[in-house]
Design an enzyme around this catalytic site. Sequence first.
Site, PDB file in Angstrom:
ATOM      1  N   PHE A 242      -1.560  41.540  26.454  1.00  0.00           N
ATOM      2  CA  PHE A 242      -2.863  41.124  25.912  1.00  0.00           C
ATOM      3  C   PHE A 242      -2.879  41.042  24.393  1.00  0.00           C
ATOM      4  CE2 PHE A 242      -3.621  43.984  29.646  1.00  0.00           C
ATOM      5  CZ  PHE A 242      -3.686  42.964  30.588  1.00  0.00           C
ATOM      6  N   THR A 468       2.022  36.686  34.045  1.00  0.00           N
ATOM      7  CA  THR A 468       1.235  35.464  34.188  1.00  0.00           C
ATOM      8  C   THR A 468       1.823  34.453  35.152  1.00  0.00           C
ATOM      9  OG1 THR A 468       2.393  34.573  32.266  1.00  0.00           O
ATOM     10  CG2 THR A 468       0.314  35.674  31.854  1.00  0.00           C
ATOM     11  N   ARG A 650      -3.382  19.954  32.781  1.00  0.00           N
ATOM     12  CA  ARG A 650      -2.758  20.006  34.110  1.00  0.00           C
ATOM     13  C   ARG A 650      -2.638  21.458  34.580  1.00  0.00           C
ATOM     14  NH1 ARG A 650       0.589  16.503  36.754  1.00  0.00           N
ATOM     15  NH2 ARG A 650       0.945  15.276  34.875  1.00  0.00           N
ATOM     16  N   ILE A 651      -2.911  21.682  35.839  1.00  0.00           N
ATOM     17  CA  ILE A 651      -2.739  23.003  36.437  1.00  0.00           C
ATOM     18  C   ILE A 651      -1.341  23.063  37.039  1.00  0.00           C
ATOM     19  CG2 ILE A 651      -3.569  24.615  38.181  1.00  0.00           C
ATOM     20  CD1 ILE A 651      -5.417  24.183  35.745  1.00  0.00           C
ATOM     21  N   GLU A 727      -5.949  32.986  27.801  1.00  0.00           N
ATOM     22  CA  GLU A 727      -6.957  33.586  26.937  1.00  0.00           C
ATOM     23  C   GLU A 727      -8.373  33.057  27.165  1.00  0.00           C
ATOM     24  OE1 GLU A 727      -5.666  35.290  23.588  1.00  0.00           O
ATOM     25  OE2 GLU A 727      -3.705  34.379  23.456  1.00  0.00           O
TER      26      GLU A 727
END
Length: 760
Positions: A242, A468, A650-651, A727
């Site tokens: 983080f 992630t 884009r995912i 974020e």
Amino acid sequence: MSETGKPISRIDGRMKVTGKATYAAEFNQPNMAYAFPVRATIAKGRITALDDAAIKKEPGVLHVISYKNALKLKPLDRSAQAKAGAAFLGENLPPLQDTNVHYPGQFIAVVVAESYEQARAAAYKLMVRYAAQKAATELKAALPNSKKPKMFMGEEAQVSEGKAAAPLAQSAHRVDNAYSTPVEHHHPMEPHATVAVWEGTDKLILYDATQGVGLTGTIAAYFLGLKPENVHVIAPFVGGGFGSKGLWLHTLLVAMAAKIAGRPVKLALTRQMMQTNVGHRAATIQRVALGTDTAGKLSVLRHHTDTYNNLTEFFEPSGKQSLVLYKAPLREVTYNVAQLNRGTPTFMRAPGETPGTFALESAMDEMAYQLKMDPVAFRIANHTRQDPMKGHDFSSEFLIDCYRIGAEKFGWSARSIEPRQKRVGQYLVGYGMATATYPGGRSAATVKVSMTASGAVTVMTASIDIGTGTYTVLAQTAADALGVPVDQIQVKIGDSSLPPAPLAGGSQTTASIHPAAQQACVLLRNDLAALAIADPASPLHGRKPDEIGYAKGKLVITGDEKKSDTYAAILSRAKRTELEACATTQPVSGAGLTVPSALCTPRQIPAEQNSDDKHYAFHSFGAQFAEVWVDEDFGTIRVKRFTSVQDVGRIMNEKTARSQIIGGVIFGIGAALMEATEYDKRWGNPVVRTLADYHVPVNLDIPPIDVHFIGKPDPHISPIGARGIGEIGITGVAAAIANAVFNATGKRLRDLPMTPDKLV
């Protein structure tokens, strides 16, 4: 079918749930010793005496290292550090180099012993005397001595200072209020830890919990006077960061201890040390003023922030989003920064935007209520498709779509503008919303891809997976670029000996490394095609490269897929056991959007060649919607459901992307309702010491979170078209909840966290 975008489960998931994923503190070494730091007990002053004779006799103690006998590190030198790539520090304080104390908990010595327990027990017995000085411990008290920084991260910090007063006075409608946010700490599940191993006198291996193996290595090399190539940093798995991991100099403590002890040394920070020594989000006091005409169009926006720092030039940039969102002829964004004797503030998930969107988006809600406009309609009326400061079009922007989809999915039309209109039993029910935003960053990155004669593919880059899904999404990108199954691809990251990649921060990892991975795969296919074209035994012999496509682990003639040659057959006939390709990509101008340099060699973009950021502004946007239930008697606030709609390009993997947004929303719920680090006003030390005191959301605090993506590729950030997602999920969350609380109760809460005492 394309693998990119599929909700594939993490390829490293089984390793994590079975305990096979190895984290920094788990790289135990033969003959390893243990280090435990000693921390200062005053906020400011100097050490006058440090009596280590007694604890040197404690069981198992090997060494006590302090200013008296520590290795001399290279001193701070901004110019030299910049040249060495070691300027990006958590705090400007090389450890154990003098007797000065700058904050409570500062590392002033380290005990090295045969066991962790022996090192810790001895460390608490070290006798230290101080000459204490008057310390600055409270923000409001220190503000009269604050400074106005001229720059922040290369940008002007004070924008249009003093120019908003006149247009505000002339506005038909005005709001002008103060908002405050407390100190917040990162508290990743994995504490910061380092294992240091020296090979001879000039080669160092660091197993470190870091968000950037390259940066950690260059920092260590600079201060220890080593060649960068002689520092090897390894971090295959990192249990959250983080923003808190990779910039701190406790790694130097471990390296010094291992050097002096002549054996490997481990240091693992305690949860209490994570309160003082590895950064936090600084408290802010923000004042936001808005002015509109009679139709509700913004005429002026002013956003001022009071905050603090210590041993760094970083400060919480809470006005960032106020330079990006909404169309206003004039905006004024300014800062006062005091210096407090607290552990050094640093980047924390969406630094600036997290507290800043709370203030701005609360003010937008207040203005909408004054105008008797729907908050969504008010934002749409003031929407801008251009960066207000730069005048550039956004590279890709679908914020109004986020509002529309979010309102529809959430059921926003059921909301009443007037508060206190809906009740369920003893609970007042309210709806609130806010805008989310975060910059779309991208850096140069290098990726190497290799293929064996058996068809196995390995993707290599010194990027980091901080939880992630980088392992998985990289495999998906390579699978599409080579036409092979995801389970045929191995991903190697988290090692500084691999091709360089940027720090895993600022939501830039996906946008940076995937264009390089894709380009490396293209180069590998080209090399395979060249082998096939030159091979008389190949069905592709003598064909032109532009006639050749690829699919399902083979090269094919476009339009005639019966003529094909498998990768394995091509390599076998060429008597090649392995083939590899490497690419470095970086953002540049032109239709190509990214240009590979020479093989794995970064190069500078010519000055005359305009980069895309001179034509476009790169930002992600979103909309947050919250329903809260407020107990009128006890003042408790419950978030009952939440909808988040995000425009992030884009995912790459629908499952990992959704998890990122869910995590960000949970982070925002914590900031809104419970997270705060309290300090003793007399001594300046944090009195919130553990996760028993520092409250974070648990399962029962979290409602269903409905996540939706626009999913349209950004045509300018890269050929991949993806921007970062780590974020933005937290931004706007606290404001959406605060606005919902007002809608439920009629009471405006402008100070976080929104605890019951502030409501009753």
